[in-house]
Design a protein around this motif. Structure first.
Motif, PDB file in Angstrom:
ATOM      1  N   VAL A  74     -17.127  21.581 -22.974  1.00 53.18           N
ATOM      2  CA  VAL A  74     -17.906  22.833 -23.228  1.00 53.18           C
ATOM      3  C   VAL A  74     -16.899  23.722 -24.060  1.00 53.18           C
ATOM      4  O   VAL A  74     -17.420  24.322 -24.848  1.00 53.18           O
ATOM      5  N   ALA A  75     -15.665  23.585 -23.846  1.00 59.20           N
ATOM      6  CA  ALA A  75     -14.941  24.712 -24.608  1.00 59.20           C
ATOM      7  C   ALA A  75     -14.808  24.296 -26.090  1.00 59.20           C
ATOM      8  O   ALA A  75     -14.861  25.131 -26.767  1.00 59.20           O
ATOM      9  N   ALA A  78     -18.008  25.215 -27.709  1.00 54.18           N
ATOM     10  CA  ALA A  78     -17.795  26.902 -28.164  1.00 54.18           C
ATOM     11  C   ALA A  78     -16.954  26.985 -29.219  1.00 54.18           C
ATOM     12  O   ALA A  78     -17.588  28.070 -30.092  1.00 54.18           O
ATOM     13  N   ARG A  79     -15.988  26.335 -29.081  1.00 54.12           N
ATOM     14  CA  ARG A  79     -15.049  26.759 -30.539  1.00 54.12           C
ATOM     15  C   ARG A  79     -15.662  26.352 -32.042  1.00 54.12           C
ATOM     16  O   ARG A  79     -15.673  27.092 -32.991  1.00 54.12           O
ATOM     17  N   ARG A  84     -23.034  30.973 -25.705  1.00 56.54           N
ATOM     18  CA  ARG A  84     -24.099  30.861 -24.788  1.00 56.54           C
ATOM     19  C   ARG A  84     -24.169  32.050 -23.873  1.00 56.54           C
ATOM     20  O   ARG A  84     -22.870  32.537 -23.616  1.00 56.54           O
ATOM     21  N   LEU A 165     -17.968  35.590 -30.396  1.00 53.56           N
ATOM     22  CA  LEU A 165     -17.704  34.112 -30.600  1.00 53.56           C
ATOM     23  C   LEU A 165     -18.144  33.917 -31.967  1.00 53.56           C
ATOM     24  O   LEU A 165     -17.855  32.729 -32.684  1.00 53.56           O
TER      25      LEU A 165
ATOM     26  N   ALA B 211     -14.553  28.502 -20.266  1.00 53.69           N
ATOM     27  CA  ALA B 211     -14.923  27.239 -20.966  1.00 53.69           C
ATOM     28  C   ALA B 211     -15.738  27.572 -22.344  1.00 53.69           C
ATOM     29  O   ALA B 211     -15.817  27.277 -23.304  1.00 53.69           O
ATOM     30  N   ALA B 212     -16.970  28.356 -21.725  1.00 55.78           N
ATOM     31  CA  ALA B 212     -18.014  28.811 -22.636  1.00 55.78           C
ATOM     32  C   ALA B 212     -17.436  29.766 -23.825  1.00 55.78           C
ATOM     33  O   ALA B 212     -18.208  29.841 -24.706  1.00 55.78           O
ATOM     34  N   GLY B 214     -14.640  29.047 -25.074  1.00 56.04           N
ATOM     35  CA  GLY B 214     -13.720  28.056 -26.072  1.00 56.04           C
ATOM     36  C   GLY B 214     -12.329  27.976 -25.309  1.00 56.04           C
ATOM     37  O   GLY B 214     -11.511  27.260 -26.203  1.00 56.04           O
ATOM     38  N   ILE B 215     -12.211  28.288 -24.099  1.00 54.50           N
ATOM     39  CA  ILE B 215     -10.709  28.307 -23.567  1.00 54.50           C
ATOM     40  C   ILE B 215     -10.972  27.110 -22.553  1.00 54.50           C
ATOM     41  O   ILE B 215     -11.420  27.186 -21.436  1.00 54.50           O
TER      42      ILE B 215
END
Lengths: 251, 326
Positions: A74-75, A78-79, A84, A165, B211-212, B214-215
Motif C-alpha cells: 500500500v505504502a 502511494a509513493r 486515495r 500526494l 500507509a495510504a 506512503g509511510i
C-alpha cells in the motif's frame, strides 16, 4: 496506450466460493473521471482494495503509467502515485487538519526517517499544507483537530490529503458519502476541477453526481464489469437497466 | 495559560526537584536520599526508552525487562572480566562505563531488532504475548547460565569508572545518571518533534491511513522499537552499576510490568511522564514500604484510579492533554 494512467488487466479475487472480483479490466485515461457504479455487494470495495494494494489479486495485474505495481505494498503504491480517499473518513484524529496534510506531504517526499529537525519549523511543509487546505476551503480550520471537524470537513480533509500526494491518479471511494445537498454540489464542482491535476477513479453511490461528473462509467455486477461507456450509453444500455438501474436505484 | 506552556513549566519543575532534593541531601550528608534519586533517574531512563515504543508508537511491549537485563549483564560481565583479568570472546573486560554503555546499546538494539521484526507482524494481545515470551527466554537463559552466576546473579565488586568522576561517590553517580536522563529526554523530544515522530504517532492512531500516504508502518515501528530497546539497555547498564549487582531478576516479567506502570502513572507519550512515574513508584516503595509490606496494594489502587479517572497520568492531570495543532 500512452494516455492510460491506470490500467487493470484481468483482475480476479475470490473469497472462498465467492468471486468478489471476476476478470476485471479497465483503464483510467489522462484528464478523465471514470466512475465505478454497481449495486451493494457488487464488489466495489474489493476492487478498491486490489487497486490500492490492501488486497492481493488471485490473478491479473495493476499498471500505473506503464509500470507493473501489482506486487507493491500500500505504502509503495502511494509513493508511486496512487492518491486515495477512504469511504469512511480515515484521518489522524489527534492531529490538526494542518498536521494531517503535512503528514501527507511528508509521505510523498518519502523522508520519514529524519530524527532531528522539528516538523513545526519546516516552513516548506507548513506553507505547502496551508496552500492545499486553502484550495479545498479548509484554510480557516487548519489548527482544528481532525477528531472535532464536522463530517463535511472531514470529507474535504480526505481529499486534501490525497491532493497533497500530488498523485498520478486519484482513487476516491464515495467522497460524497453523508454530505448534504449543498456539500455534494460544492464537491462536484471541486472534483470537476481536480481531474485536471490527475484523472480520478471514482466510486460513488450518488447517481446524480456520477452522471454529472463522469466522462466514462463502468457498471460492476457480481464482480464483473457488464458495461463501460459514456453517461448516455450507460443510461441507454438495456442490460444495465435490467440488472441495476431498474432494481434499487432509479435514474 | 495554554496546555503546552503548562506542560513545559511542569517539566521544568520536575527536572528542578529531581536535582534539588539530592543536592540538599548531598549538603546535608544523606547519601541514602541521593541514591534514591539516582534510582529514580535510571528507572526514568529505562521508561523513556519504553515510552518511544509504547507512548509514541502504541507498541505495548511487555518484555522491556529483557533490554534492561541485557544492559545489566553487559556491565556485569565486562566488570567481572576486568576484575579477574580474563578475556571474553577474545576481548578483555573493561571497567569503563562509556564502552560498556555503547556495547549495551548496540546489543539491546540488535536483540530489539530481532524481537521487533518477529513480533511487529502481530498486534494487540499477540504482540504483548510475543514480547513477553522473548523476555522470558532471556530470563531463563540467564537463570541457567552458571558461568555468570546463574540464579545467584553476578556482583560488580568495584563500580565501573567514568572519566573525571569518582563513581563510587553517590553524588557523582547521581550527576551522571541525571545528565544521561536529560540527554535521553532531549533525544525523545527531538525525535518526537521530527518527521520520524510525526510518522510514528500517526501510525499509532491510524496505520492504514499512514500507509495510504506512503509511510510504511512496519519499517517506522521497527526503528522505533529498536531505539526504544537501546535506551532501556543503557539504563540497564547504569542500574547494574548503581546496585553493583546484576541477576536474572532484572529480566523478570514483573520488571517489564513496572516499566509500563511507570509510564501509565506519569503519562503515556508525555516527555516527563517516565520521570514523574518513576518518582511516584520509588516514592511509594520507600514511604509506604516503610509503613506496610502491602504497599503494592496501595500502588495498585492508585494505578486503578489513574486508569479510570486520569488517563493522562500525572502530567495529563496537571497539564491537560496533548495538542498537535499549529
Amino acid at each position: 496506450m500512452a494516455d492510460d494512467i491506470l490500467a487493470l488487466h484481468g483482475l480476479s479475487r475470490a473469497f472462498g466460493a465467492l468471486k468478489a472480483t471476476d476478470d476485471v479490466s479497465l483503464t483510467l485515461r489522462r484528464g478523465e473521471i471514470h466512475a465505478l457504479i454497481g449495486p451493494n455487494g457488487a464488489g466495489k470495495s474489493t476492487l478498491m482494495g486490489l487497486v490500492s494494494g490492501k488486497l492481493a489479486p488471485d490473478r491479473g495485474t495493476v499498471w500505473l503509467e506503464g509500470r507493473d505495481i501489482t506486487r507493491l505494498s500500500v505504502a509503495a503504491r502511494a509513493r508511486a502515485g496512487l492518491g486515495r480517499s477512504f469511504q469512511v473518513s480515515s484521518l489522524i484524529p489527534e492531529y490538526s487538519a494542518l498536521r494531517n496534510v503535512m503528514l501527507a506531504l511528508q509521505g510523498r517526499a518519502g523522508h520519514s526517517y529524519r530524527f532531528l529537525r522539528p516538523v513545526m519549523r519546516d516552513q516548506a511543509l507548513i506553507s505547502g499544507a496551508r496552500a492545499i487546505l486553502a484550495r479545498v476551503g479548509l484554510g480557516p480550520r487548519a489548527s482544528v483537530e481532525a477528531a472535532v471537524l464536522s463530517h463535511g470537513e472531514r470529507r474535504l480533509l480526505e481529499i486534501a490529503m490525497a491532493l497533497a500526494l500530488s498523485p498520478k491518479c486519484f482513487l476516491l471511494d464515495e467522497p460524497m458519502a453523508g454530505l448534504g445537498a449543498e456539500g455534494t454540489k460544492q464537491l462536484v464542482t471541486f472534483l470537476h476541477g481536480l481531474k485536471q491535476d490527475a484523472p480520478i477513479l471514482l466510486i460513488e453511490h450518488d447517481m446524480d453526481a456520477v452522471f454529472q461528473l463522469a466522462d466514462r462509467i463502468s457498471v460492476l455486477v457480481y464482480g464483473r464489469i457488464i458495461a463501460t461507456g459514456s453517461a448516455a450509453e450507460i443510461r441507454a444500455n438495456p442490460q444495465v437497466r435490467a440488472v441495476y438501474l431498474g432494481t434499487e436505484d432509479s435514474l | 495559560m495554554d496546555s503546552t506552556r503548562k506542560e513545559w513549566l511542569l517539566n521544568a519543575l520536575i527536572a528542578g526537584a529531581l536535582f534539588a532534593v539530592p543536592l540538599w541531601a548531598w549538603l546535608a550528608n544523606e547519601p541514602f536520599i541521593i541514591t534514591l534519586a539516582t534510582r529514580i533517574a535510571i528507572l526514568a531512563i529505562a521508561a523513556v526508552g519504553l515510552n518511544i515504543a509504547l507512548g509514541l508508537g502504541g507498541m505495548v511491549s511487555f518484555g522491556h525487562a529483557l533490554y534492561l537485563g541485557l544492559g545489566g549483564y553487559v556491565a556485569g560481565i565486562a566488570a567481572h572480566h576486568a576484575f579477574h583479568g580474563t578475556e571474553v570472546l577474545g576481548l578483555p573486560g573493561t571497567n569503563q562505563m562509556l564502552p560498556i554503555w555503547a556495547l549495551a546499546m548496540v546489543l539491546s538494539g540488535l536483540v530489539a531488532g530481532v524481537v521487533g521484526a518477529l513480533s511487529l507482524r502481530t498486534s494487540g494481545i499477540f504482540f504483548i504475548m510475543i514480547t513477553l515470551a522473548f523476555a522470558q527466554m532471556g530470563f531463563f537463559f540467564a537463570l541457567s547460565w552458571p558461568a555468570y552466576g546463574g540464579e545467584d546473579g553476578l556482583p560488580i565488586f568495584v563500580r565501573n569508572q567514568f572519566p573525571g568522576l569518582n563513581t563510587a561517590r553517590p553524588w557523582d553517580m547521581f550527576l551522571l545518571a541525571y545528565a544521561v536522563l536529560m540527554l535521553c529526554l532531549l533525544a525523545f523530544a527531538g525525535l518526537r518533534a521530527a518527521r520520524f515522530g510525526a510518522a510514528l504517532m500517526a501510525i499509532r492512531q491510524n496505520p492504514d491511513r499512514a500507509a495510504a500516504l506512503g509511510i510504511s508502518p512496519f519499517g517506522i515501528k521497527l526503528v522505533g522499537f529498536v531505539l526504544s530497546g537501546m535506551i532501556t539497555g543503557l539504563a540497564g547498564a547504569m542500574m547494574a552499576d548503581l546496585t553493583r549487582f546484576v541477576s536474572p531478576a532484572m529480566m523478570a516479567w514483573t520488571v517489564s510490568g513496572e516499566l509500563i506502570v511507570i509510564i501509565i502513572l506519569g503519562g503515556v507519550g508525555r516527555l516527563f511522564g517516565p520521570v514523574a512515574g518513576a518518582a511516584i513508584l520509588v516514592g511509594f516503595e520507600v514511604f509506604f514500604g516503610g509503613l506496610t509490606e502491602h504497599w503494592k496494594l496501595w500502588l495498585g489502587l492508585v494505578l486503578l484510579g489513574v486508569v479510570l479517572f486520569a488517563r493522562g497520568g500525572l502530567i495529563g492531570l496537571l497539564a491537560g492533554r496533548v495538542r498537535h495543532g499549529g
